[in-house]
Design a protein around this motif. Structure first.
Motif, PDB file in Angstrom:
ATOM      1  N   PHE A  98      60.817 -15.640 -44.744  1.00 60.28           N
ATOM      2  CA  PHE A  98      60.897 -16.079 -43.346  1.00 60.28           C
ATOM      3  C   PHE A  98      61.149 -17.587 -43.268  1.00 60.28           C
ATOM      4  O   PHE A  98      61.934 -18.059 -42.441  1.00 60.28           O
ATOM      5  CB  PHE A  98      59.637 -15.662 -42.581  1.00 60.28           C
ATOM      6  N   LEU A  99      60.489 -18.338 -44.145  1.00 60.03           N
ATOM      7  CA  LEU A  99      60.706 -19.773 -44.190  1.00 60.03           C
ATOM      8  C   LEU A  99      62.178 -20.088 -44.460  1.00 60.03           C
ATOM      9  O   LEU A  99      62.783 -20.939 -43.793  1.00 60.03           O
ATOM     10  CB  LEU A  99      59.853 -20.354 -45.328  1.00 60.03           C
ATOM     11  N   ALA A 100      62.741 -19.405 -45.436  1.00 62.90           N
ATOM     12  CA  ALA A 100      64.143 -19.639 -45.804  1.00 62.90           C
ATOM     13  C   ALA A 100      65.065 -19.354 -44.620  1.00 62.90           C
ATOM     14  O   ALA A 100      66.007 -20.118 -44.363  1.00 62.90           O
ATOM     15  CB  ALA A 100      64.520 -18.773 -47.004  1.00 62.90           C
TER      16      ALA A 100
ATOM     17  N   ARG B 108      49.993 -17.621 -39.941  1.00 64.67           N
ATOM     18  CA  ARG B 108      50.630 -18.633 -40.783  1.00 64.67           C
ATOM     19  C   ARG B 108      52.101 -18.833 -40.368  1.00 64.67           C
ATOM     20  O   ARG B 108      52.588 -19.964 -40.270  1.00 64.67           O
ATOM     21  CB  ARG B 108      50.543 -18.175 -42.238  1.00 64.67           C
ATOM     22  N   LEU B 109      52.791 -17.725 -40.103  1.00 68.63           N
ATOM     23  CA  LEU B 109      54.209 -17.807 -39.725  1.00 68.63           C
ATOM     24  C   LEU B 109      54.395 -18.496 -38.376  1.00 68.63           C
ATOM     25  O   LEU B 109      55.375 -19.221 -38.169  1.00 68.63           O
ATOM     26  CB  LEU B 109      54.826 -16.401 -39.689  1.00 68.63           C
ATOM     27  N   THR B 110      53.465 -18.292 -37.455  1.00 60.94           N
ATOM     28  CA  THR B 110      53.650 -18.855 -36.106  1.00 60.94           C
ATOM     29  C   THR B 110      53.509 -20.372 -36.103  1.00 60.94           C
ATOM     30  O   THR B 110      53.796 -21.009 -35.094  1.00 60.94           O
ATOM     31  CB  THR B 110      52.651 -18.272 -35.078  1.00 60.94           C
ATOM     32  N   GLN B 111      53.088 -20.946 -37.224  1.00 59.06           N
ATOM     33  CA  GLN B 111      53.051 -22.400 -37.298  1.00 59.06           C
ATOM     34  C   GLN B 111      54.450 -23.002 -37.432  1.00 59.06           C
ATOM     35  O   GLN B 111      54.631 -24.202 -37.204  1.00 59.06           O
ATOM     36  CB  GLN B 111      52.136 -22.850 -38.441  1.00 59.06           C
ATOM     37  N   ARG B 112      55.427 -22.168 -37.796  1.00 58.37           N
ATOM     38  CA  ARG B 112      56.818 -22.637 -37.797  1.00 58.37           C
ATOM     39  C   ARG B 112      57.307 -22.615 -36.355  1.00 58.37           C
ATOM     40  O   ARG B 112      57.264 -21.565 -35.700  1.00 58.37           O
ATOM     41  CB  ARG B 112      57.719 -21.692 -38.613  1.00 58.37           C
ATOM     42  N   PRO B 113      57.774 -23.750 -35.832  1.00 60.36           N
ATOM     43  CA  PRO B 113      58.107 -23.802 -34.400  1.00 60.36           C
ATOM     44  C   PRO B 113      59.114 -22.749 -33.962  1.00 60.36           C
ATOM     45  O   PRO B 113      59.024 -22.244 -32.853  1.00 60.36           O
ATOM     46  CB  PRO B 113      58.684 -25.210 -34.224  1.00 60.36           C
ATOM     47  N   SER B 114      60.081 -22.390 -34.822  1.00 61.77           N
ATOM     48  CA  SER B 114      61.111 -21.463 -34.346  1.00 61.77           C
ATOM     49  C   SER B 114      60.659 -19.999 -34.400  1.00 61.77           C
ATOM     50  O   SER B 114      61.335 -19.125 -33.864  1.00 61.77           O
ATOM     51  CB  SER B 114      62.416 -21.655 -35.121  1.00 61.77           C
TER      52      SER B 114
ATOM     53  N   GLN C 146      71.072 -13.142 -48.424  1.00 56.47           N
ATOM     54  CA  GLN C 146      71.846 -12.388 -47.429  1.00 56.47           C
ATOM     55  C   GLN C 146      71.268 -12.590 -46.028  1.00 56.47           C
ATOM     56  O   GLN C 146      72.004 -12.786 -45.060  1.00 56.47           O
ATOM     57  CB  GLN C 146      71.812 -10.894 -47.756  1.00 56.47           C
ATOM     58  N   ALA C 147      69.934 -12.535 -45.917  1.00 56.97           N
ATOM     59  CA  ALA C 147      69.307 -12.718 -44.596  1.00 56.97           C
ATOM     60  C   ALA C 147      69.644 -14.103 -44.048  1.00 56.97           C
ATOM     61  O   ALA C 147      69.906 -14.262 -42.844  1.00 56.97           O
ATOM     62  CB  ALA C 147      67.790 -12.514 -44.695  1.00 56.97           C
ATOM     63  N   CYS C 148      69.672 -15.102 -44.913  1.00 61.01           N
ATOM     64  CA  CYS C 148      70.033 -16.465 -44.475  1.00 61.01           C
ATOM     65  C   CYS C 148      71.490 -16.514 -44.002  1.00 61.01           C
ATOM     66  O   CYS C 148      71.783 -17.104 -42.959  1.00 61.01           O
ATOM     67  CB  CYS C 148      69.809 -17.463 -45.612  1.00 61.01           C
TER      68      CYS C 148
END
Lengths: 295, 295
Positions: free
Chosen positions: A120-122, A151-157, A85-87
């Protein structure tokens, strides 16, 4: 940068069945644009996103985009109990013209760090919009530790975080501790309106404000004073707002702003049940606090 | 009396999109009927009700009613974020053949006593089925105080409460304190499988068990021993179940039973994401604990 300065979170006016009143929403948003807020936080906690269907959330986004016409960035809350749903909601927000996403790990069962990380990745795979981590343990029963945030801030977005006020009141220390672990340019912000002056004076990049969604003028004045380092002016403005801040702390910001929009003649929409309008005595106190600002 | 003895809470097998596998659900329920549990708790927390749409919840109820054919009462979880949704779900449960309702004050914003009271009132107006108050602060962020419980029990259809285990371990004291304030005949029950023996020996009317939804035989033996006052036999059976109880406490019952249904060849359904299957090492420990019971 979409996560910067004052982000104003309006309610989402809706009827008893959860149908969004797009006309009333437009009235609320027009005030925010006119006041010059830096972004609008649509469908945040104050925007009762958790209580609205996907269809109604999309209607709110479309109405907001049409009203705002690109004059102010729209940050859209896309939290949901289920990851799929979040996606879907993230895709809807992007398709509807949002500039950024706000994602809380909404939960029924207490979630584990890895579960939140994977969610969050998804969502970052479903939409490339810049995303703000929404750390709100009071509603999600989940607290983001610094390791997970790093760890999450390594995702550019993943570009920002909305944090609760530090329990010990040490904003500068908290900001420094988080900055030491995240990517450069990652934006740090707080919510909890009574901490706004301290947070912005301590160098917070952004403040996510409930009251700014309803009375943007006085809140923007406070944030601008803090951004220019004028502590004396911040304290003066805080003095006017103090009774309202106290009521938000005591009665919750959500219940207070529903009374305020009614008092200000903006909409008679009520919060989604089971949440009830404030009792008459509390409404009277809110009215007094609001009058004090305009005086 | 629908709220009595052992109430077994199975998972609701569903695919990644949240579509219920009614065939696998039937297999799980047939085991419960065959074992002779006193009621089935369909769409409880373990049944991931919060993650399923109204349509899928209705499909699960219809499939369960068809499978069980009145041989065991069905208690159906009808909690939802919105009061109107909870009312619709209560009507669906009644129309689908449920014998009782289980209602938790599911929340995003922390609810007030009056808000929860009004929601329960609304649901009892939507359906006359006997209703069990579901007090689960870990998932709802709301704790039922005794004053609110006493007030709710004045509604004739509010017939039972499902409580968390008393923090101080004093089951007899807790039961006596609640009994002193509620209507005669109001059923008191607990959940948290590791407290089952103590709760039933202390005179709890009902126990709401997660493990009974997957391994009804050993759990029923424990409950029957306790109901007959055979403390020595209770302790013996608890010895066999101790490793599994410990894993439920450590890893959560929900995550443990998803591993168990797979181990037992009942279904390969996974929990709804964001919830993840247990890591391999934890699954191995669950397998060891399950083997110990059958030994």
């Amino acid at each position: 940068m979409v996560f910067n300065g004052l982000s104003a979170f309006p309610i989402t006016p809706a009827d008893e069945a959860g149908r969004v009143d797009t006309e009333a929403l437009g009235r609320l948003l027009e005030r925010l644009v006119a006041a010059g807020v830096d972004s609008i936080g649509l469908l945040g906690s104050t925007g009762t996103y958790a209580f609205l269907t996907r269809e109604e959330r999309r209607r709110a986004i479309d109405a907001a985009a049409e009203c705002v016409e690109g004059r102010v960035p729209l940050i859209v809350g896309v939290g949901a109990l289920r990851t799929d749903q979040a996606c879907d909601l993230a895709r809807d927000a992007e398709a509807g013209g949002a500039s950024g996403l706000l994602l809380a790990p909404v939960s029924y069962n207490k979630l584990l760090d890895e579960e939140v990380y994977q969610q969050f990745l998804a969502v970052t795979e479903a939409s490339r919009l810049p995303l703000c981590i929404y750390d709100n343990p009071g509603t999600t029963n989940f607290s983001f530790g610094i390791d997970l945030v790093a760890r999450l801030t390594q995702r550019p977005s993943i570009a920002a975080i909305k944090m609760p006020l530090p329990a010990n009141g040490d904003f500068a220390g908290h900001l420094a501790a988080v900055r030491a672990r995240v990517e450069p340019g990652f934006a740090l912000g707080f919510s909890g309106d009574w901490g706004m002056g301290d947070a912005m004076l301590a160098g917070s990049d952004v403040f996510f404000s409930v009251l700014a969604g309803t009375i943007p003028g006085p809140i923007l004045a406070l944030v601008r004073a803090a951004q220019s380092g004028d502590a004396a002016r911040v304290r003066e403005l805080e003095g006017q707002l103090a009774p309202l801040f106290a009521l938000c702390k005591e009665l919750t910001s959500l219940r207070v702003v529903y009374t305020m929009v009614d008092l200000l003649g903006l909409t008679t929409a009520r919060p989604p049940r089971p949440i009830l309008p404030l009792p008459a005595e509390a409404q009277r106190r809110v009215a007094e606090a609001v009058n004090r600002i305009h005086a």
